[in-house]
Design a protein around this motif. Structure first.
Motif, PDB file in Angstrom:
ATOM      1  N   MET A   1       0.845  -1.170   0.000  1.00  0.00           N
ATOM      2  CA  MET A   1       0.000   0.000   0.000  1.00  0.00           C
ATOM      3  C   MET A   1       0.891   1.234   0.000  1.00  0.00           C
ATOM      4  O   MET A   1       1.853   1.322   0.740  1.00  0.00           O
ATOM      5  N   THR A   2       0.532   2.167  -0.830  1.00  0.00           N
ATOM      6  CA  THR A   2       1.339   3.376  -0.931  1.00  0.00           C
ATOM      7  C   THR A   2       1.031   4.325   0.217  1.00  0.00           C
ATOM      8  O   THR A   2      -0.021   4.243   0.854  1.00  0.00           O
ATOM      9  N   ASN A   3       1.961   5.210   0.458  1.00  0.00           N
ATOM     10  CA  ASN A   3       1.787   6.216   1.489  1.00  0.00           C
ATOM     11  C   ASN A   3       0.579   7.098   1.171  1.00  0.00           C
ATOM     12  O   ASN A   3      -0.168   7.474   2.065  1.00  0.00           O
ATOM     13  N   PHE A   4       0.388   7.396  -0.119  1.00  0.00           N
ATOM     14  CA  PHE A   4      -0.743   8.243  -0.527  1.00  0.00           C
ATOM     15  C   PHE A   4      -2.072   7.563  -0.216  1.00  0.00           C
ATOM     16  O   PHE A   4      -2.986   8.194   0.314  1.00  0.00           O
ATOM     17  N   SER A   5      -2.199   6.283  -0.507  1.00  0.00           N
ATOM     18  CA  SER A   5      -3.467   5.599  -0.235  1.00  0.00           C
ATOM     19  C   SER A   5      -3.720   5.487   1.269  1.00  0.00           C
ATOM     20  O   SER A   5      -4.869   5.534   1.712  1.00  0.00           O
ATOM     21  N   GLU A   6      -2.658   5.349   2.050  1.00  0.00           N
ATOM     22  CA  GLU A   6      -2.819   5.327   3.507  1.00  0.00           C
ATOM     23  C   GLU A   6      -3.296   6.693   4.007  1.00  0.00           C
ATOM     24  O   GLU A   6      -4.158   6.777   4.875  1.00  0.00           O
ATOM     25  N   GLN A   7      -2.762   7.765   3.425  1.00  0.00           N
ATOM     26  CA  GLN A   7      -3.210   9.114   3.783  1.00  0.00           C
ATOM     27  C   GLN A   7      -4.677   9.311   3.421  1.00  0.00           C
ATOM     28  O   GLN A   7      -5.439   9.906   4.190  1.00  0.00           O
TER      29      GLN A   7
END
Length: 138
Positions: A1-7
């Motif tokens: 999971m990318t940092n952007f999707s976690e944000q």
């Protein structure tokens, strides 16, 4: 999971929590308006409950503290209609259901952090409202 999707997930969680605030306020107002369910509860005692909630990630610890308070004196009420058990029921039913909905809508991985944050807000609103009930209500 990318940092952007976690944000993105975290933003959806926070949005869901903010949108649930009215329900939390209404629930704690309902509990505290039933003055026959508890005694002369002081703001400091309720703030102690808020502090416990702020220092744990465990719903069971919060429930344990409430049950301990019931055992100490009658200020939190007695029996099934006590304020303490009403708060526990709200945590287990109303607040947990809101947390489940936010988890589902945000595609969050865990329920507990959402649930704990909702409980903290619910109790915080209760601490404020109790001041009004004890000192400001005419």
């Amino acid at each position: 999971m990318t940092n952007f999707s976690e944000q993105q997930k975290q933003l959806k969680i926070q949005k869901g929590i903010r949108q649930a605030e009215d329900k939390l306020v209404e629930a704690i107002h309902t509990a505290l308006n039933n003055t026959s369910s508890y005694g002369q509860l002081e703001e400091s005692q309720f703030r102690n409950l808020v502090r416990v909630a702020d220092t744990t990630e465990s719903v069971e610890v919060i429930k344990n503290f409430l049950l301990y308070q019931v055992g100490k004196d009658k200020k939190w009420g007695r029996g099934e209609n006590s304020l303490a058990l009403t708060i526990i029921k709200d945590m287990e039913d109303k607040i947990k259901n809101i947390a489940r909905e936010i988890k589902r809508e945000s595609d969050a991985d865990e329920l507990n952090p959402i649930w704990i944050e909702l409980i903290r807000r619910y109790l915080g609103y209760g601490a404020r409202y109790l001041v009004y009930k004890n000192k400001g209500e005419v």
